[in-house]
Design a protein around this motif. Structure first.
Motif, PDB file in Angstrom:
ATOM      1  N   HIS A 138       4.955   7.135   0.781  1.00  0.00           N
ATOM      2  CA  HIS A 138       5.895   6.030   0.687  1.00  0.00           C
ATOM      3  C   HIS A 138       5.156   4.737   0.340  1.00  0.00           C
ATOM      4  CE1 HIS A 138       8.291   8.891   3.144  1.00  0.00           C
ATOM      5  NE2 HIS A 138       9.258   8.424   2.381  1.00  0.00           N
ATOM      6  N   ILE A 139       5.903   3.768  -0.148  1.00  0.00           N
ATOM      7  CA  ILE A 139       5.302   2.465  -0.430  1.00  0.00           C
ATOM      8  C   ILE A 139       5.744   1.482   0.654  1.00  0.00           C
ATOM      9  CG2 ILE A 139       5.027   0.608  -2.119  1.00  0.00           C
ATOM     10  CD1 ILE A 139       5.732   2.515  -4.318  1.00  0.00           C
ATOM     11  N   THR A 169       0.847  -1.200   0.000  1.00  0.00           N
ATOM     12  CA  THR A 169       0.000   0.000   0.000  1.00  0.00           C
ATOM     13  C   THR A 169       0.879   1.246   0.000  1.00  0.00           C
ATOM     14  OG1 THR A 169      -0.039  -0.071   2.418  1.00  0.00           O
ATOM     15  CG2 THR A 169      -1.904  -1.083   1.280  1.00  0.00           C
ATOM     16  N   THR A 170       0.239   2.396  -0.152  1.00  0.00           N
ATOM     17  CA  THR A 170       0.956   3.670  -0.110  1.00  0.00           C
ATOM     18  C   THR A 170       0.593   4.378   1.191  1.00  0.00           C
ATOM     19  OG1 THR A 170       0.817   3.800  -2.509  1.00  0.00           O
ATOM     20  CG2 THR A 170       1.347   5.823  -1.356  1.00  0.00           C
TER      21      THR A 170
END
Lengths: 164, 164
Positions: B33-34, B27-28
């Motif tokens: 950020h990932i 997810t982000t």
């Protein structure tokens, strides 16, 4: 987290990264989807950077050029999520260091070929779930810390994340 | 890709998904950020949807509420990257179906607890690297196709992706 716990967290993460052969490199496509692919992790001491060798004419190359926000997934004996930014590094000496004969046979080229390049991931934070454990440990990098130069700002949280 | 190759690609992907126990859900974060985390894949026939059980007061829940673009990484015997959108589904019958006693002991709650919810991933495309192979197969979902209703628009590409 006290100093001893911090060192233990740091060492565990280092061991998970250094013992992994393959990681999934997660990038964002030009149209905003999230994709991943398995890549061979270069075997170097983990000081906060991860290295991959790639070809320039690949989707991941263009995706990183367009958006350098990435995640690296390690899912072997333990799990790790490494968050950071990617950089394309065109360094001939490093390409020579990371090259091996298997690539040569497969791609019919050697490390001096201009199509070959390197992806360097600058880790900013990481979370891991150590073998057999469902407890998440989180590690926020201060880059100097990873290089052993000064105390860091690690964080630690326990979430029962794997089960749900 | 002809009809036979298409069926083979479809069946291989289905087998990879259905035989996996754990997947990394990517997810982000709210600050872009990932991140990823291991989660237990619910065992259901793969028709284009993936299901996870989670608690509402978790980072992944808020991340999906904020941005539903996700990737699911499978990295067991084979590798798969499943691209899609996530949806929070608060269905009591499904929560009952997916619940098991281990959750009850661990979280000291049962499936009727309002903190429990489901994440449904709508797969839009997938890429996989089958056991022992370095060749990537890509699969673009047309949702009806996955349900066997009409011919699809699969694509197939061969990239030597794992090695580099």
């Amino acid at each position: 987290m006290n100093g001893e716990e911090y060192q233990k967290t740091r060492e565990t993460l280092k061991n998970i990264v250094e013992s992994a052969d393959t990681a999934m490199l997660v990038t964002t496509t030009l149209d905003g989807h999230i994709v991943s692919r398995p890549m061979q992790l270069q075997k170097v001491e983990f000081n906060g950077d991860l290295w991959f060798l790639t070809l320039k004419d690949t989707e991941k190359y263009y995706e990183i050029k367009h958006n350098d926000v990435v995640n690296v997934v390690i899912a072997e004996k333990s799990y790790a999520s490494i968050t950071g930014h990617a950089e394309i590094v065109d360094d001939l000496e490093l390409k020579k260091k990371f090259w091996n004969k298997a690539y040569e046979d497969m791609f019919n080229m050697d490390y001096t070929d201009p199509r070959v390049t390197l992806i360097k991931i600058h880790a900013e934070s990481a979370e891991y779930w150590d073998t057999g454990s469902t407890v998440k440990s989180a590690f926020n990098f201060v880059r100097k810390v990873v290089g052993n130069e000064e105390p860091g700002k690690p964080s630690n949280s326990t979430n029962q994340t794997l089960e749900l």
